[in-house]
Enzyme design. Sequence first.
Site, PDB file in Angstrom:
ATOM      1  CE  LYS A  83      -3.141  -2.852  -0.710  1.00 13.97           C
ATOM      2  NZ  LYS A  83      -3.591  -2.711  -1.604  1.00 13.97           N
ATOM      3  CB  THR A  86       2.767  -1.884  -5.051  1.00 12.56           C
ATOM      4  OG1 THR A  86       3.406  -1.673  -3.507  1.00 12.56           O
ATOM      5  CG2 THR A  86       3.620  -3.259  -5.526  1.00 12.56           C
ATOM      6  CB  THR A  87      -1.091   0.160  -8.528  1.00 15.07           C
ATOM      7  OG1 THR A  87      -1.492  -1.264  -7.437  1.00 15.07           O
ATOM      8  CG2 THR A  87      -1.079  -0.891  -9.770  1.00 15.07           C
ATOM      9  CG  HIS A 150       4.520  -6.633  -0.742  1.00 12.21           C
ATOM     10  ND1 HIS A 150       4.643  -4.931  -1.203  1.00 12.21           N
ATOM     11  CD2 HIS A 150       3.275  -7.255  -1.156  1.00 12.21           C
ATOM     12  CE1 HIS A 150       3.235  -4.976  -1.806  1.00 12.21           C
ATOM     13  NE2 HIS A 150       2.361  -6.290  -1.972  1.00 12.21           N
ATOM     14  CE1 TYR A 238       0.276   6.039  -3.982  1.00 18.21           C
ATOM     15  CE2 TYR A 238       0.491   8.318  -2.541  1.00 18.21           C
ATOM     16  CZ  TYR A 238      -0.531   7.606  -2.953  1.00 18.21           C
ATOM     17  OH  TYR A 238      -1.290   7.714  -4.232  1.00 18.21           O
ATOM     18  N   GLY A 306      -5.613   7.447  -3.676  1.00 16.60           N
ATOM     19  CA  GLY A 306      -4.569   8.151  -3.852  1.00 16.60           C
ATOM     20  C   GLY A 306      -4.643   9.219  -3.553  1.00 16.60           C
TER      21      GLY A 306
HETATM   22  P1  PAP Z   1      -0.273  -3.086  -3.596  1.00 15.13           P
HETATM   23  O1  PAP Z   1       0.805  -2.919  -2.463  1.00 15.13           O
HETATM   24  O2  PAP Z   1      -1.090  -4.280  -2.530  1.00 15.13           O
HETATM   25  O3  PAP Z   1       0.499  -3.634  -4.242  1.00 15.13           O
HETATM   26  P2  PAP Z   1      -0.026  -0.387  -3.562  1.00 15.13           P
HETATM   27  O4  PAP Z   1      -0.384  -0.240  -4.983  1.00 15.13           O
HETATM   28  O5  PAP Z   1       0.907  -0.332  -3.400  1.00 15.13           O
HETATM   29  O6  PAP Z   1      -0.960  -1.995  -2.688  1.00 15.13           O
HETATM   30  O7  PAP Z   1      -0.961   0.586  -3.065  1.00 15.13           O
HETATM   31  C1  PAP Z   1      -1.813   1.097  -3.224  1.00 15.13           C
HETATM   32  C2  PAP Z   1      -2.557   2.255  -2.770  1.00 15.13           C
HETATM   33  O8  PAP Z   1      -2.104   2.996  -4.433  1.00 15.13           O
HETATM   34  C3  PAP Z   1      -4.154   2.672  -2.962  1.00 15.13           C
HETATM   35  O9  PAP Z   1      -4.419   3.705  -1.979  1.00 15.13           O
HETATM   36  P3  PAP Z   1      -5.523   4.313  -1.402  1.00 15.13           P
HETATM   37  O10 PAP Z   1      -5.965   3.816  -0.228  1.00 15.13           O
HETATM   38  O11 PAP Z   1      -4.577   5.468  -0.746  1.00 15.13           O
HETATM   39  O12 PAP Z   1      -5.894   5.029  -2.003  1.00 15.13           O
HETATM   40  C4  PAP Z   1      -4.117   3.591  -4.340  1.00 15.13           C
HETATM   41  O13 PAP Z   1      -5.184   4.906  -4.321  1.00 15.13           O
HETATM   42  C5  PAP Z   1      -3.122   3.948  -4.408  1.00 15.13           C
HETATM   43  N1  PAP Z   1      -2.752   3.647  -6.557  1.00 15.13           N
HETATM   44  C6  PAP Z   1      -3.003   3.093  -7.321  1.00 15.13           C
HETATM   45  N2  PAP Z   1      -2.520   3.452  -8.176  1.00 15.13           N
HETATM   46  C7  PAP Z   1      -1.996   4.787  -8.223  1.00 15.13           C
HETATM   47  C8  PAP Z   1      -1.827   6.013  -8.995  1.00 15.13           C
HETATM   48  N3  PAP Z   1      -1.386   5.037 -10.114  1.00 15.13           N
HETATM   49  N4  PAP Z   1      -1.163   6.385  -8.410  1.00 15.13           N
HETATM   50  C9  PAP Z   1      -1.585   6.937  -7.316  1.00 15.13           C
HETATM   51  N5  PAP Z   1      -1.771   6.605  -6.558  1.00 15.13           N
HETATM   52  C10 PAP Z   1      -2.455   4.498  -6.576  1.00 15.13           C
END
Ligand code: PAP
Length: 342
Positions: A83, A86-87, A150, A238, A306
Amino acid sequence: MAPTKLPKLQPSGVDEAIEEDEKLSQATKELLLSLPRERGWRTPYVYLFQGFWCSSRQIQAIITFQKHFQAKDSDVLVATVPKSGTTWLKALTFATMNRHHFSCFTKNHPLLTSNPHDLVPFFEFTVYANHDDKVPDLSNMHEPRIFGTHVPFASLPSSIKESNCKVIYICRNPFDTFVSFWIFADKTKPGSLPTLPLEEAFEMYCKGVSVFGPFWTHMLGYWKESVESPNKVLFLMYEDLIEDVNFHLKRVAEFLGCPFTLEEESSGVIEGITKLCSFEKMKELEVNKHGTCATTVENKYYFRKGEVGDWVNYLSPSMAEKLTKVIEEKLGGSGLSFRMNS
Ligand code: PAP
């Protein structure tokens, strides 16, 4: 360390734990018996393995990963505590490294039809999942290969540490990371597992019991490596990317040895990639609204808000005070600091 007292679970949760663990190898089952365990966030239990907490299936996959993965100098690893972005970083890295094959301006870019987790697979959830002692064939992978993980730095296979492959780490303020994971865990846990109340999850987080946590050990491991070996590990925040993603994408490309040319800069390639990978763009794609990726999680759960600072809507002032103290105690003096608000 002696195994902790078994957490109380509803009967259905216990059934799931037994069912999940029955599929594991005998060696993993025996190992689990010796590990401290606690209630999990989205699995019945998490176990303390090599100093970090993770589920029984992840442990099995990580052991196979540690035993068999052979890094190549050209490999790139996107590493995070869950979180932290990563994505997003997977998407940016994929688009940057493959920009000569797939222009960010074309309508058939892979990121328009695939979730980043399918283009950049996780070692522990995809590549080595369900492969107990069977080595997956990675020879057909397009090079340079890009993987996600991770797993804390200390537990990465030696070939990653010893080769010239590159690691990009993205870190996020622990307040937002906690809230993001708590919501994600609740939405994606098996229906039969009871909801982990926010207050209980928070206490666990502050004690270090979160997936791949303690979060401070995870961050410190990669942080120290980035300070000692800046050509090996690039450490990103981030919140910095939220503020100026174009600037940081240039740093990523330089670090990866594929800097943007002046011509690319002037023709808007950097902005094209960051737009393609933006939260707003990715969240609205059909594949991310309705698809499911190799992690078996519905893609929509990777895109929530995000934002920086959403934690204020979830944590009380006393919780904020407590987490601030934990951060000071565990990370104070390390040089790492966080931006909590936008
Ligand atoms: P993971 O480690 O399970 O893969 P990860 O992608 O690190 O998850 O975290 C998801 C968070 O990144 C979410 O944050 P939030 O719950 O505070 O909203 C998600 O919304 C955010 N996120 C995903 N894609 C993007 C992006 N393209 N730009 C900015 N934030 C993003």
